[in-house]
Design an enzyme around this catalytic site. Structure first.
Site, PDB file in Angstrom:
ATOM      1  N   ASP A  46      22.317  54.129  23.531  1.00  0.00           N
ATOM      2  CA  ASP A  46      23.399  53.045  23.357  1.00  0.00           C
ATOM      3  C   ASP A  46      23.910  53.336  21.979  1.00  0.00           C
ATOM      4  OD1 ASP A  46      22.590  52.289  25.915  1.00  0.00           O
ATOM      5  OD2 ASP A  46      21.730  50.360  25.382  1.00  0.00           O
ATOM      6  N   TYR A  49      26.262  56.056  22.114  1.00  0.00           N
ATOM      7  CA  TYR A  49      27.452  55.559  22.865  1.00  0.00           C
ATOM      8  C   TYR A  49      28.340  54.542  22.101  1.00  0.00           C
ATOM      9  CZ  TYR A  49      30.338  53.230  26.427  1.00  0.00           C
ATOM     10  OH  TYR A  49      31.074  52.629  27.122  1.00  0.00           O
ATOM     11  N   SER A  95      43.979  32.071  42.353  1.00  0.00           N
ATOM     12  CA  SER A  95      44.795  32.069  41.321  1.00  0.00           C
ATOM     13  C   SER A  95      46.018  31.334  41.443  1.00  0.00           C
ATOM     14  CB  SER A  95      45.287  33.689  41.024  1.00  0.00           C
ATOM     15  OG  SER A  95      46.038  33.965  42.182  1.00  0.00           O
ATOM     16  N   GLU A 129      48.468  19.916  32.329  1.00  0.00           N
ATOM     17  CA  GLU A 129      47.554  20.315  31.279  1.00  0.00           C
ATOM     18  C   GLU A 129      48.013  21.736  30.692  1.00  0.00           C
ATOM     19  OE1 GLU A 129      44.721  20.058  34.720  1.00  0.00           O
ATOM     20  OE2 GLU A 129      43.770  21.807  33.715  1.00  0.00           O
ATOM     21  N   LYS A 131      47.571  25.531  30.156  1.00  0.00           N
ATOM     22  CA  LYS A 131      46.831  26.886  30.640  1.00  0.00           C
ATOM     23  C   LYS A 131      46.291  27.418  29.501  1.00  0.00           C
ATOM     24  CE  LYS A 131      47.568  30.239  33.996  1.00  0.00           C
ATOM     25  NZ  LYS A 131      47.087  31.387  33.289  1.00  0.00           N
ATOM     26  N   ASP A 133      44.200  30.356  27.640  1.00  0.00           N
ATOM     27  CA  ASP A 133      44.465  31.763  27.906  1.00  0.00           C
ATOM     28  C   ASP A 133      43.112  32.316  27.400  1.00  0.00           C
ATOM     29  OD1 ASP A 133      45.264  34.303  28.143  1.00  0.00           O
ATOM     30  OD2 ASP A 133      46.617  34.387  26.352  1.00  0.00           O
ATOM     31  N   TYR A 241      38.067  22.687  34.177  1.00  0.00           N
ATOM     32  CA  TYR A 241      39.220  21.959  34.464  1.00  0.00           C
ATOM     33  C   TYR A 241      39.438  22.006  36.281  1.00  0.00           C
ATOM     34  CZ  TYR A 241      40.589  26.950  34.130  1.00  0.00           C
ATOM     35  OH  TYR A 241      40.349  28.504  34.313  1.00  0.00           O
ATOM     36  N   LYS A 305      49.204  19.959  38.869  1.00  0.00           N
ATOM     37  CA  LYS A 305      48.375  19.996  40.102  1.00  0.00           C
ATOM     38  C   LYS A 305      48.867  18.603  40.762  1.00  0.00           C
ATOM     39  CE  LYS A 305      44.866  22.538  37.637  1.00  0.00           C
ATOM     40  NZ  LYS A 305      43.453  22.484  36.977  1.00  0.00           N
ATOM     41  N   LYS A 329      54.794  29.042  33.024  1.00  0.00           N
ATOM     42  CA  LYS A 329      54.509  29.909  31.907  1.00  0.00           C
ATOM     43  C   LYS A 329      55.506  29.518  30.772  1.00  0.00           C
ATOM     44  CE  LYS A 329      51.587  32.514  32.636  1.00  0.00           C
ATOM     45  NZ  LYS A 329      51.534  33.799  33.356  1.00  0.00           N
ATOM     46  N   CYS A 423      63.183  65.800  43.214  1.00  0.00           N
ATOM     47  CA  CYS A 423      61.954  65.435  42.792  1.00  0.00           C
ATOM     48  C   CYS A 423      61.166  66.047  41.554  1.00  0.00           C
ATOM     49  CB  CYS A 423      60.999  65.293  43.931  1.00  0.00           C
ATOM     50  SG  CYS A 423      59.235  64.953  43.743  1.00  0.00           S
ATOM     51  N   CYS A 426      57.989  68.095  43.084  1.00  0.00           N
ATOM     52  CA  CYS A 426      57.856  69.156  44.101  1.00  0.00           C
ATOM     53  C   CYS A 426      59.345  69.750  44.225  1.00  0.00           C
ATOM     54  CB  CYS A 426      57.360  68.808  45.409  1.00  0.00           C
ATOM     55  SG  CYS A 426      58.790  67.978  46.221  1.00  0.00           S
ATOM     56  N   CYS A 447      61.821  60.950  47.143  1.00  0.00           N
ATOM     57  CA  CYS A 447      61.718  62.257  47.283  1.00  0.00           C
ATOM     58  C   CYS A 447      61.521  62.892  48.710  1.00  0.00           C
ATOM     59  CB  CYS A 447      60.338  62.642  46.589  1.00  0.00           C
ATOM     60  SG  CYS A 447      59.706  64.371  47.119  1.00  0.00           S
ATOM     61  N   CYS A 453      54.906  67.474  48.677  1.00  0.00           N
ATOM     62  CA  CYS A 453      55.100  66.824  47.325  1.00  0.00           C
ATOM     63  C   CYS A 453      53.645  66.503  46.873  1.00  0.00           C
ATOM     64  CB  CYS A 453      55.881  65.677  47.410  1.00  0.00           C
ATOM     65  SG  CYS A 453      55.807  65.014  45.846  1.00  0.00           S
TER      66      CYS A 453
HETATM   67  S1  IVH Z   1      43.391  25.395  37.780  1.00  0.00           S
HETATM   68  C1  IVH Z   1      43.142  26.897  42.312  1.00  0.00           C
HETATM   69  N1  IVH Z   1      43.602  25.176  35.106  1.00  0.00           N
HETATM   70  O1  IVH Z   1      44.608  30.603  35.084  1.00  0.00           O
HETATM   71  C2  IVH Z   1      43.621  26.896  40.924  1.00  0.00           C
HETATM   72  N2  IVH Z   1      43.451  27.355  35.530  1.00  0.00           N
HETATM   73  O2  IVH Z   1      46.279  32.049  37.063  1.00  0.00           O
HETATM   74  C3  IVH Z   1      42.324  27.112  39.821  1.00  0.00           C
HETATM   75  N3  IVH Z   1      43.533  28.830  33.522  1.00  0.00           N
HETATM   76  O3  IVH Z   1      42.162  31.974  37.007  1.00  0.00           O
HETATM   77  C4  IVH Z   1      43.006  27.323  38.547  1.00  0.00           C
HETATM   78  N4  IVH Z   1      43.950  27.266  32.278  1.00  0.00           N
HETATM   79  O4  IVH Z   1      41.555  31.346  34.510  1.00  0.00           O
HETATM   80  C5  IVH Z   1      43.619  26.026  36.174  1.00  0.00           C
HETATM   81  N5  IVH Z   1      44.138  24.153  33.028  1.00  0.00           N
HETATM   82  C6  IVH Z   1      43.760  25.360  33.816  1.00  0.00           C
HETATM   83  C7  IVH Z   1      43.861  26.659  33.519  1.00  0.00           C
HETATM   84  C8  IVH Z   1      43.643  27.680  34.450  1.00  0.00           C
HETATM   85  C9  IVH Z   1      43.816  28.488  32.475  1.00  0.00           C
HETATM   86  C10 IVH Z   1      43.397  30.124  34.439  1.00  0.00           C
HETATM   87  C11 IVH Z   1      42.254  30.355  35.221  1.00  0.00           C
HETATM   88  C12 IVH Z   1      42.867  30.902  36.583  1.00  0.00           C
HETATM   89  C13 IVH Z   1      44.304  31.277  36.039  1.00  0.00           C
HETATM   90  C14 IVH Z   1      45.096  31.292  37.388  1.00  0.00           C
END
Ligand code: IVH
Length: 710
Positions: A46, A49, A95, A129, A131, A133, A241, A305, A329, A423, A426, A447, A453
């Site tokens: 390790d 590495y 997601s 709320e 988001k 990161d 959350y 939500k 976003k 292309c 090829c 192509c 190719c």
């Molecule tokens: S709600 C079914 N709330 O964003 C939806 N997600 O793009 C459940 N994230 O994988 C997610 N802040 O990692 C929710 N206040 C928030 C969040 C949040 C960050 C992330 C989370 C998720 C991704 C979705």
């Protein structure tokens, strides 16, 4: 046995030496990762590495512009990850869809209202709320005690990082408060605060280690430690959350749930608000955006939500994201840099894609040296030339984009880019198809080399083994490229004859550089394991144009077996045939997809490879969870207007009850729900003697199907 350059200390390397060292290190680390991953018995310690990785990072820190696109430092702990055992999420971790503008948010709210049939003046509470990161995690409590903690993984299966999550003080080991359900799964974000991040990086630098690029990478890297003592030494935090499995629901609203999480002992985000109107949501967005710079943690948007959980249940999910939530976003970060070159990549369907090669530049904490230019027309539309100073934008995980160029900085002698008509892989002619319906030329040049190719062949193979396709352990893009170059594997079927043919090669796989007996045997075993493969993966793996994994799943569910699909394809000779119309009747499958499927199955070479492939592998019908409902497996057509329930909700409900919603009436239809204004479909149903019901009967029939997430 080290060569001269690898002995030179980083401080003394020239740029040229650094380039070759970075290449050597990338290969070396990749090889060790593969051994570690496959053998369970790494060949270096390790410490050795880690030293390789540290040297790589140090060189990158000294020569940031030399950092490779496949740099090992971007694969934070990629290999050790496989050391964690897998955890299946009882409720998938999905997601979120994205909104990029105010209009997108208004659209979202309107869609929700339309789906739920809430009139314009009617009330609809939505929470807002930040988001966060960071890295999401699922923490399972049984009888109030922390039982298992896992990463999101692919949403279905994550990795068991219980020991690491236990070290985070924001995550209670035992839940507090009253009325704690027996099973509670809390979801949220693991993150690192700015001040902690800065202190950690300062410590790293004074120890001669190279720093993390951003707090999210630092959090991710810290969570993926095999030694939880290392995680414990990292200042990680957690906001709760969302939730997964719950044996009982402790509240009826999103806000109520999160408040209960607080009572359980979690940190919740103090900026979360409940709003009654879109204008309010947008005001909260601006407010949070305004506070962004002064927050002690990174956020990349605002999540909205629907507050009422019963409404969330009715809205349900579409593919992998809820209809009841969306992420708004923040605008993407931008930077300017020089466009050094335009390279053409050839995709698996022959599409020629121009890729911008940029002077490396940091955009939003990440070094960018490639950006997509999409296609020929895009280069013309954006009016960019090699040598231009261009504006690059990076939004989240999306591939960086080029927005345009800075006119004052255009070099005098620059020339417009001439898109190749041949292309580059090829030499075949690259042509633009003409859409048979519109007579318009495609934007994409392809192509025409097909089988000859090599670029297309490699891309097809890469697709074949990709994550949603065959996903063979130890057979990734790199190995595919090497095997193709060595002529060990020329098409998908040959993957499965690799072992049988191995002895016939001048050098057996085990004797190849970087392999060895154990790795080779592991690969053969992993390939064998995939001789049985879920039908949807099989269909997707074929790489048919326009057939993504969602469509592949629909086809698998509709036809059940590959033979049935192939028979339908053979029968769907002309567009008026019943088989063709049946295909068209599958909801969400359109003409373009069907034509593409047909073209694939008619092509003689494809049929050959398919036959070879089917003699090696067996597609297994997907497990269809048969539901015990009155309409399970029935084909339903909705026609005319619905008054009480929106068409979308009716469809979603039918699907939730295991029925198939189809677009047109045929003798295979089981039930027609007809509302006012129903016309030809209703008549056809009556002519064919198919059961027809009205909306109220439909609502009675489907009552009780308000599926909540649990
Ligand atoms: S709600 C079914 N709330 O964003 C939806 N997600 O793009 C459940 N994230 O994988 C997610 N802040 O990692 C929710 N206040 C928030 C969040 C949040 C960050 C992330 C989370 C998720 C991704 C979705």
């Amino acid at each position: 046995m080290s060569d001269a350059v690898s002995d030179i200390i980083v401080e003394d390397l020239t740029a040229e030496q650094a380039t070759s060292e970075l290449e050597r290190l990338a290969q070396e680390i990749f090889r060790h990762d593969a051994r570690y991953y496959q053998d369970d018995a790494p060949r270096i310690s390790d410490a050795d590495y880690d030293a390789l990785r540290a040297r790589n990072q140090k060189i990158e820190a000294r020569f940031p512009y030399l950092k490779r696109d496949d740099s090992p430092s971007d694969r934070v702990g990629a290999a050790p990850v496989s050391k964690f055992s897998k955890v299946k999420h009882p409720v998938p971790m999905l997601s979120l869809g994205n909104a990029f503008s105010d209009e997108d948010v208004v659209d979202f709210s309107n869609k929700v209202r339309r789906f739920l049939k809430i009139a314009d003046g009617g009330s609809l509470a939505i929470t807002a709320e930040p988001k966060i990161d960071g890295v999401s995690a699922n923490i399972r409590y049984e009888a109030g005690r922390l039982a298992v903690g896992a990463t999101r993984g692919d949403g279905m299966v994550g990795e068991d990082i219980t020991a690491n999550l236990r070290t985070i003080s924001d995550i209670p080991k035992t839940l507090t408060g009253d009325n704690i359900p027996d099973i509670v799964e809390i979801r949220g974000e693991v993150y690192m605060g700015h001040a902690d991040f800065a202190a950690l990086n300062a410590r790293y630098e004074s120890d001669g280690k190279s720093p993390f690029a951003n707090p999210r990478n630092a959090a991710a890297g810290s969570l993926r430690q095999l030694d939880s003592a290392i995680t414990a030494s990292r200042p990680l935090r957690f906001f709760a959350y969302a939730w997964g499995e719950m044996s009982a629901m402790p509240a009826e609203t999103q806000m109520g749930m999160v408040e209960r999480f607080k009572a359980f002992g979690f940190k919740i985000n103090p900026l979360m608000r409940r709003c009654e109107a879109v204008e309010e949501l947008l005001a909260v967005y601006r407010d949070i955006e305004g506070q962004r710079a002064s927050l002690d943690y990174d956020i990349d948007g605002v999540v909205y939500k629907v507050d009422d959980l019963a409404l969330q249940g009715r809205l349900g999910f579409v593919s992998r994201a809820p209809r009841w939530a969306i992420a708004h976003k923040f605008p993407a970060e931008q930077a300017t840099t020089i466009l050094r070159d335009i390279e053409i990549q050839v995709g698996r369907t022959g599409a020629l894609t121009p890729v911008a090669k940029l002077e490396p530049v940091t955009v939003g904490g990440v070094v960018v040296s490639n950006a997509s230019l999409h296609n020929e027309d895009e280069i013309i539309r954006k009016n960019v030339r090699v040598g231009d100073t261009v504006v690059v934008q990076r939004a989240g995980d999306v591939i960086p984009q080029i927005l345009g160029h800075v006119p004052e900085k255009r070099p005098e002698n620059s020339q417009p880019y001439e898109f190749p008509l041949l292309c580059p892989a090829c030499g075949s002619k690259a042509i633009k198809d003409v859409n048979p319906d519109t007579g318009k030329e495609d934007a994409i040049r392809r192509c025409s080399g097909g089988l000859i190719c090599p670029a297309q062949a490699i891309e097809k193979l890469r697709h074949f083994v990709s994550r949603n396709a065959f996903d063979i352990e130890g057979l990734g893009a790199k190995q595919i490229e090497a095997f193709f170059a060595e002529k060990r594997i020329k098409n998908a079927a040959e993957i499965f004859t690799l072992e049988g043919r191995d002895a016939g090669f001048p050098k057996q796989l085990k004797d190849q550089e970087g392999w060895g007996e154990l790795s080779a045997n592991n690969l053969f075993a992993a390939i064998s394991e995939r001789r049985k493969i879920a039908l949807n993966r099989f269909i997707y793996a074929l790489g048919i144009r326009h057939i993504g994994s969602t469509t592949a799943m629909l086809l698998a569910r509709t036809y059940g077996t590959f033979e049935a699909l192939q028979a339908a394809m053979d029968a769907a000779n002309d567009e008026d045939s019943e088989a063709f119309q049946d295909l068209l009747a599958i909801d969400k499958i359109g003409l373009v997809m069907i034509r593409s499927l047909k073209a694939f199955f008619t092509e003689p070479h494809n049929r050959d490879v398919l036959a070879q492939l089917l003699s090696e592998v067996t597609p297994v019908p997907v497990e269809i969870v048969r539901m015990d409902t009155a309409i399970a497996d029935k084909k339903i057509v909705f026609t005319g207007s619905l008054v009480i329930m929106s068409r979308d909700e009716a469809k979603a409900r039918a699907e939730a009850l295991g029925a198939k919603v189809v677009g047109s009436v045929s003798k295979n239809t089981d039930l027609v729900v007809a509302g006012p204004g129903a016309g030809s479909k209703l008549k056809k149903a009556q002519d064919l003697g198919i059961e027809v019901i009205d909306e109220e009967t439909w609502i009675e029939l489907s009552a009780g199907s308000f599926l909540t997430k649990n």
